[in-house]
Each structure stands twice: as C-alpha cells, then as structure tokens.
Design a protein around this motif. Structure first.
Motif, PDB file in Angstrom:
ATOM      1  N   ASP A 146       0.994  -1.068   0.047  1.00  0.00           N
ATOM      2  CA  ASP A 146       0.159  -0.096  -0.002  1.00  0.00           C
ATOM      3  C   ASP A 146       1.119   1.211  -0.079  1.00  0.00           C
ATOM      4  N   LEU A 147       0.389   2.149  -0.770  1.00  0.00           N
ATOM      5  CA  LEU A 147       0.914   3.656  -0.762  1.00  0.00           C
ATOM      6  C   LEU A 147       0.225   4.469  -0.049  1.00  0.00           C
ATOM      7  N   ASN A 148       0.482   4.945   0.956  1.00  0.00           N
ATOM      8  CA  ASN A 148      -0.603   6.022   1.835  1.00  0.00           C
ATOM      9  C   ASN A 148      -0.065   7.224   1.735  1.00  0.00           C
ATOM     10  N   LEU A 149      -0.798   8.381   1.015  1.00  0.00           N
ATOM     11  CA  LEU A 149      -0.517   9.714   0.713  1.00  0.00           C
ATOM     12  C   LEU A 149      -1.395  10.445   1.728  1.00  0.00           C
ATOM     13  N   VAL A 150      -0.744  11.310   2.643  1.00  0.00           N
ATOM     14  CA  VAL A 150      -1.581  11.945   3.650  1.00  0.00           C
ATOM     15  C   VAL A 150      -1.611  13.683   3.138  1.00  0.00           C
ATOM     16  N   PHE A 151      -2.588  14.139   3.007  1.00  0.00           N
ATOM     17  CA  PHE A 151      -2.872  15.383   2.750  1.00  0.00           C
ATOM     18  C   PHE A 151      -3.637  16.247   3.632  1.00  0.00           C
ATOM     19  N   PRO A 152      -2.833  16.841   4.740  1.00  0.00           N
ATOM     20  CA  PRO A 152      -3.543  17.569   5.924  1.00  0.00           C
ATOM     21  C   PRO A 152      -4.345  18.679   5.386  1.00  0.00           C
ATOM     22  N   GLY A 153      -5.273  18.743   6.124  1.00  0.00           N
ATOM     23  CA  GLY A 153      -6.548  19.849   6.047  1.00  0.00           C
ATOM     24  C   GLY A 153      -7.226  19.599   4.785  1.00  0.00           C
ATOM     25  N   HIS A 154      -7.285  18.305   4.164  1.00  0.00           N
ATOM     26  CA  HIS A 154      -8.246  18.210   3.291  1.00  0.00           C
ATOM     27  C   HIS A 154      -9.316  16.977   3.667  1.00  0.00           C
ATOM     28  N   ASP A 155      -9.660  17.242   5.014  1.00  0.00           N
ATOM     29  CA  ASP A 155     -10.735  16.452   5.740  1.00  0.00           C
ATOM     30  C   ASP A 155     -12.185  16.940   5.214  1.00  0.00           C
ATOM     31  N   SER A 156     -12.236  18.221   4.830  1.00  0.00           N
ATOM     32  CA  SER A 156     -13.644  18.825   4.255  1.00  0.00           C
ATOM     33  C   SER A 156     -13.420  19.354   3.007  1.00  0.00           C
ATOM     34  N   TYR A 157     -14.322  18.725   2.352  1.00  0.00           N
ATOM     35  CA  TYR A 157     -14.335  19.206   0.713  1.00  0.00           C
ATOM     36  C   TYR A 157     -15.664  19.393   0.248  1.00  0.00           C
ATOM     37  N   GLU A 158     -15.679  20.072  -1.087  1.00  0.00           N
ATOM     38  CA  GLU A 158     -17.030  20.265  -1.563  1.00  0.00           C
ATOM     39  C   GLU A 158     -16.790  19.882  -3.232  1.00  0.00           C
ATOM     40  N   ASN A 159     -17.907  19.556  -3.777  1.00  0.00           N
ATOM     41  CA  ASN A 159     -18.138  19.209  -5.242  1.00  0.00           C
ATOM     42  C   ASN A 159     -17.006  18.088  -5.639  1.00  0.00           C
ATOM     43  N   TYR A 160     -16.913  17.030  -4.863  1.00  0.00           N
ATOM     44  CA  TYR A 160     -16.129  16.011  -5.005  1.00  0.00           C
ATOM     45  C   TYR A 160     -16.371  15.204  -6.246  1.00  0.00           C
ATOM     46  N   TYR A 161     -15.425  14.988  -7.073  1.00  0.00           N
ATOM     47  CA  TYR A 161     -15.584  13.946  -8.256  1.00  0.00           C
ATOM     48  C   TYR A 161     -14.262  13.472  -8.398  1.00  0.00           C
ATOM     49  N   ARG A 162     -14.368  12.186  -8.799  1.00  0.00           N
ATOM     50  CA  ARG A 162     -13.074  11.276  -9.278  1.00  0.00           C
ATOM     51  C   ARG A 162     -13.861  10.501 -10.338  1.00  0.00           C
ATOM     52  N   GLU A 163     -12.883  10.057 -11.409  1.00  0.00           N
ATOM     53  CA  GLU A 163     -13.242   9.286 -12.768  1.00  0.00           C
ATOM     54  C   GLU A 163     -12.017   8.445 -12.969  1.00  0.00           C
ATOM     55  N   LEU A 164     -12.514   7.390 -13.938  1.00  0.00           N
ATOM     56  CA  LEU A 164     -11.578   6.753 -14.669  1.00  0.00           C
ATOM     57  C   LEU A 164     -11.902   6.728 -15.987  1.00  0.00           C
ATOM     58  N   ASP A 165     -11.115   7.486 -17.046  1.00  0.00           N
ATOM     59  CA  ASP A 165     -11.420   7.316 -18.354  1.00  0.00           C
ATOM     60  C   ASP A 165     -10.852   6.083 -18.642  1.00  0.00           C
ATOM     61  N   LEU A 166     -11.792   5.415 -19.498  1.00  0.00           N
ATOM     62  CA  LEU A 166     -11.581   3.975 -19.894  1.00  0.00           C
ATOM     63  C   LEU A 166     -10.941   3.856 -21.056  1.00  0.00           C
ATOM     64  N   LYS A 167     -10.845   5.017 -21.848  1.00  0.00           N
ATOM     65  CA  LYS A 167      -9.966   4.948 -23.056  1.00  0.00           C
ATOM     66  C   LYS A 167      -8.326   5.262 -22.949  1.00  0.00           C
ATOM     67  N   THR A 168      -8.243   6.243 -21.872  1.00  0.00           N
ATOM     68  CA  THR A 168      -7.006   6.454 -21.754  1.00  0.00           C
ATOM     69  C   THR A 168      -6.385   5.891 -20.470  1.00  0.00           C
ATOM     70  N   ALA A 169      -7.157   5.365 -19.630  1.00  0.00           N
ATOM     71  CA  ALA A 169      -6.719   4.649 -18.361  1.00  0.00           C
ATOM     72  C   ALA A 169      -6.188   5.584 -17.418  1.00  0.00           C
ATOM     73  N   VAL A 170      -6.583   6.638 -17.417  1.00  0.00           N
ATOM     74  CA  VAL A 170      -6.148   7.937 -16.360  1.00  0.00           C
ATOM     75  C   VAL A 170      -7.139   7.995 -15.460  1.00  0.00           C
ATOM     76  N   THR A 171      -6.736   8.176 -14.189  1.00  0.00           N
ATOM     77  CA  THR A 171      -7.918   8.452 -13.171  1.00  0.00           C
ATOM     78  C   THR A 171      -7.695   9.847 -12.757  1.00  0.00           C
ATOM     79  N   LYS A 172      -8.695  10.499 -12.133  1.00  0.00           N
ATOM     80  CA  LYS A 172      -8.629  11.956 -11.511  1.00  0.00           C
ATOM     81  C   LYS A 172      -9.366  11.920 -10.443  1.00  0.00           C
ATOM     82  N   THR A 173      -8.892  12.862  -9.458  1.00  0.00           N
ATOM     83  CA  THR A 173      -9.751  13.210  -8.528  1.00  0.00           C
ATOM     84  C   THR A 173      -9.669  14.660  -8.029  1.00  0.00           C
ATOM     85  N   SER A 174     -10.882  15.315  -8.066  1.00  0.00           N
ATOM     86  CA  SER A 174     -10.852  16.675  -7.716  1.00  0.00           C
ATOM     87  C   SER A 174     -11.807  17.064  -6.722  1.00  0.00           C
TER      88      SER A 174
END
Length: 174
Positions: A146-174
């Motif tokens: 497992d690779l765990n990445l910690v981002f302090p201060g990101h415990d609250s968020y709005e307009n969350y969106y994540r995707e996996l593009d099936l053509k390019t195999a790229v995943t994005k989180t915003s």
C-alpha cells in the motif's frame, strides 16, 4: 426503451409500437434496432468513463483500477488520506509447482460423460477426487503493498469528483 449517454446526459426514448399504426411486425423491429444502433453509436463517440461523487473510503470494490497488465494499482480517491493498493504481476505466494493431479487426464473423459448425462453431482465428486491437485490449490496472487499519501487539511471538501477514463486509463480526483 433505448438509453444512451452523451456529455453526461442520459438520453432515453420509449417507443410504443401499438401507438404507431404504420409500424407493424418486421418494420417495427427494424426501426427499433436501427434507432438503438444510432443511439449506441452516439454514446460511444463520447468519453467512456466511470465517475463517482464520493471517495471509495476503505472499500476495495469502490476503488478505481489502473495499470498496464504488469504494474497496477487501485486508487481510492480519499481527499485526506489517499490509498493506492499496488500490484505487480510476478508476486505470488510460494514457488512454482504443478497444480494438476496425476490422474487428471485419465479421469477427464469420464467427467465429461457424466456432465453430458446430467449427472452433475457425480461429475463434481469425480473431478474433485481425480483432477484437483492434492499438493496445493495453486499459488495465490499477492499485493505488492500500500502507498498511503496524507494531505493535511483536506478532511472537508465540496464538489467531490473522481473518474477513470476507460480510453486513456487515467484516473482523476478533484
């Protein structure tokens, strides 16, 4: 009913053949199939992607898979503590071994005959006795870690969106 997706908008068409008097029998079926093909083609021109409006949390089945067949990861998309479950194709438990039973080849015709005669329980019992390896049931695929990445201060968020593009195999989180 026919459905297609274009620009994240679901297009749905309901066709009631009974209300269209000029369509009968084969004409109605042909029309329906042609319309279905056209809507499918429209949907396929757009990006094919899996998208979510919330993180996967700790649920493996909700994470997005990326990789090339040899190296891979499951991306969870958690804003405060991202988890990447890493895989590599050569990591297995144990060492190389044969998983076939020594009597497997001789028993196979009899197992097939029992299956074709509908005697499934007998076929299953014989296969378990003669075909299955007595040494082991195969090596188990193991994760690389497992690779765990910690981002302090990101415990609250709005307009969350994540995707996996099936053509390019790229995943994005915003």
């Amino acid at each position: 009913m026919i459905q297609a997706v274009k620009n994240n908008v679901y297009m749905t068409m309901k066709i009631h053949v009974k209300t269209l008097p000029f369509f009968a029998g084969k004409k109605a079926i042909t029309f329906y199939l042609c319309l279905s093909f056209i809507l499918s083609a429209l949907a396929q021109k757009e990006q094919l992607r899996l998208w979510y409006d919330k993180p996967a949390g700790a649920v493996w089945e909700a994470a997005l898979p990326i990789g090339n067949g040899r190296l891979a990861a499951m991306v969870y998309g958690n804003p405060e503590k991202e988890i990447l479950k890493l895989n590599e194709a050569t990591i297995w438990s144990g060492g190389p071994s044969r998983n076939d039973g020594p009597e497997a080849l001789a028993a196979l015709p009899e197992v097939r005959r029992l299956i074709f005669e509908g005697k499934y329980a007998e076929a299953s019992k014989l296969a378990a006795e003669k075909i299955k390896s007595n040494k082991n049931n195969g090596m188990k695929y193991q994760p690389a870690g497992d690779l765990n990445l910690v981002f302090p201060g990101h415990d609250s968020y709005e307009n969350y969106y994540r995707e996996l593009d099936l053509k390019t195999a790229v995943t994005k989180t915003s």
